[in-house]
Write a protein that holds these residues in place. Sequence first.
Motif, short mmCIF file in Angstrom:
data_model
loop_
_atom_site.label_atom_id
_atom_site.label_comp_id
_atom_site.label_asym_id
_atom_site.label_seq_id
_atom_site.Cartn_x
_atom_site.Cartn_y
_atom_site.Cartn_z
N VAL A 75 1.06 -1.73 0.15
CA VAL A 75 0.13 -0.05 -0.31
C VAL A 75 0.98 1.32 0.40
CG1 VAL A 75 -1.98 0.93 1.70
CG2 VAL A 75 -1.91 -0.79 0.86
N ALA A 76 1.77 1.03 1.11
CA ALA A 76 2.92 2.59 1.13
C ALA A 76 3.62 2.88 -0.85
CB ALA A 76 3.96 2.09 1.78
N SER A 77 4.05 1.34 -1.06
CA SER A 77 4.27 1.55 -2.66
C SER A 77 3.38 2.58 -3.43
CB SER A 77 4.63 0.11 -3.13
OG SER A 77 4.02 -0.36 -3.36
N SER A 78 2.45 1.92 -3.25
CA SER A 78 1.22 2.37 -4.30
C SER A 78 1.20 3.95 -4.14
CB SER A 78 -0.31 2.10 -4.03
OG SER A 78 -1.09 2.48 -2.37
N GLY A 79 1.35 4.60 -3.23
CA GLY A 79 1.16 6.21 -2.88
C GLY A 79 0.01 6.55 -2.20
N LEU A 80 -1.12 5.09 -1.89
CA LEU A 80 -2.20 5.61 -0.98
C LEU A 80 -2.20 5.42 0.74
CD1 LEU A 80 -4.87 3.51 -2.73
CD2 LEU A 80 -4.48 6.15 -3.26
N GLU A 81 -2.89 6.13 0.89
CA GLU A 81 -3.58 5.81 2.63
C GLU A 81 -4.28 4.41 3.10
OE1 GLU A 81 -1.30 7.57 4.99
OE2 GLU A 81 0.00 8.27 3.25
N PHE A 82 -4.25 4.33 3.91
CA PHE A 82 -5.14 2.72 4.03
C PHE A 82 -5.93 3.34 4.39
CE2 PHE A 82 -2.05 0.02 4.79
CZ PHE A 82 -2.19 -0.99 5.15
N SER A 83 -6.70 4.78 4.52
CA SER A 83 -7.99 5.26 4.53
C SER A 83 -8.62 5.40 3.49
CB SER A 83 -7.89 7.17 5.14
OG SER A 83 -6.58 7.82 4.56
N GLU A 84 -7.52 5.12 2.18
CA GLU A 84 -8.09 5.72 0.98
C GLU A 84 -9.04 4.44 -0.01
OE1 GLU A 84 -5.62 8.54 -1.26
OE2 GLU A 84 -4.38 8.04 -0.64
N ILE A 85 -9.05 3.05 0.88
CA ILE A 85 -8.98 1.85 0.60
C ILE A 85 -10.50 1.82 1.26
CG2 ILE A 85 -8.80 -0.67 0.89
CD1 ILE A 85 -5.70 0.72 0.84
N SER A 86 -11.30 1.27 0.34
CA SER A 86 -12.65 1.43 1.12
C SER A 86 -12.85 -0.44 1.00
CB SER A 86 -13.88 1.36 -0.80
OG SER A 86 -13.53 3.07 -1.30
N GLY A 87 -12.03 -0.38 0.99
CA GLY A 87 -12.26 -2.42 1.58
C GLY A 87 -11.12 -2.97 1.47
N ILE A 88 -10.83 -4.92 2.10
CA ILE A 88 -9.89 -5.40 1.35
C ILE A 88 -10.49 -6.97 1.43
CG2 ILE A 88 -7.61 -6.81 2.62
CD1 ILE A 88 -7.31 -4.11 4.51
N GLY A 89 -10.38 -7.95 0.10
CA GLY A 89 -10.63 -8.92 -0.32
C GLY A 89 -9.59 -10.02 -0.36
#
Length: 316
Positions: free
Chosen positions: A56-70
């Motif tokens: 996730v860090a390498s993608s440039g996103l924060e976990f708060s920007e992720i709508s769910g984990i499958g």
Amino acid sequence: MINKVYLGIDIGGTAAKFGLVDENGNILHKDEFSVSFDGYETPILKTVLEKTEYFVASSGLEFSEISGIGVSATGQIDSEKGEVIGSAGHIKNWVGSKIKESFEKKYAVKTIVINDANSAALGEKWIGAGRGYKNIVAITIGTGVGGGIIVDDKILLGKRGLAGEIGHIVIHGSGESCSCGNVGCLERYASTTALVRSVSKLQKENPTAFPKDFEENINGRKIFDALHENSLLRQAVDNWVDDISLGIISLVHIFNPEQVIIGGGVSGRKEFIESLSKKVNEKVMPRFSEGLEIVPAKLGNDAGLIGAIYYLIENK
């Protein structure tokens, strides 16, 4: 309007695939990491949790920007609890892994977990070979035989999420012993491993009938590449396809699908799909064959990852 972004993780016996997936099933960014690097001394779940943070860090996103984990995971998965409750491969430090609980506790993001074969079936149904179909039997032929069953647009999970163990239906009542403890299982006869085992035995019994270098690294691709030059190979493959068809015929009679999707490396062989389709349609009851399609999977190694996101979206 920016599409929602989800994190998909497909945990296999040797590697975990990670992908950021949008709400249309498009993979925006992906990577893969080993989970077997030290013979599973480091528990798979520990490795996956650590690599999730890195990915996730390498993608440039924060976990708060992720709508769910499958999460698509190998083994017997209790989908309600998101926990590994069995493992046909007997992978060390895997059974008992509380995937859902661990992810939600560490990252505070809603997480769902589903068996990898069921997840692959959902991926194909969403944007792959099964798009637009509501009743599907999906079978993956590889080291083993896995699968998923979709009935009236929903994945069939059963009481604890364990439904779909296609590889362990019995096709030969007095057959060979299987790793599951039963005898005559489809997996024992219909996997690519079974085909390689059969051809290796043939090669030892008839050494002069094969090229000298044939016994080295025998695999499905090598067998199919040499088919037209060797009658013994053709017979071995024909017998193997017969066994696969026995399993599919039973499944067709139980679930009356519109479509049977075949995954795994061998599914890319047109002659294999045609032969299998012919054998199935010759033996199923006539009404069951009406409109029945037997087709190769389309999504390859991405099916499980994509299917986990579909399952997540459908179960918000």
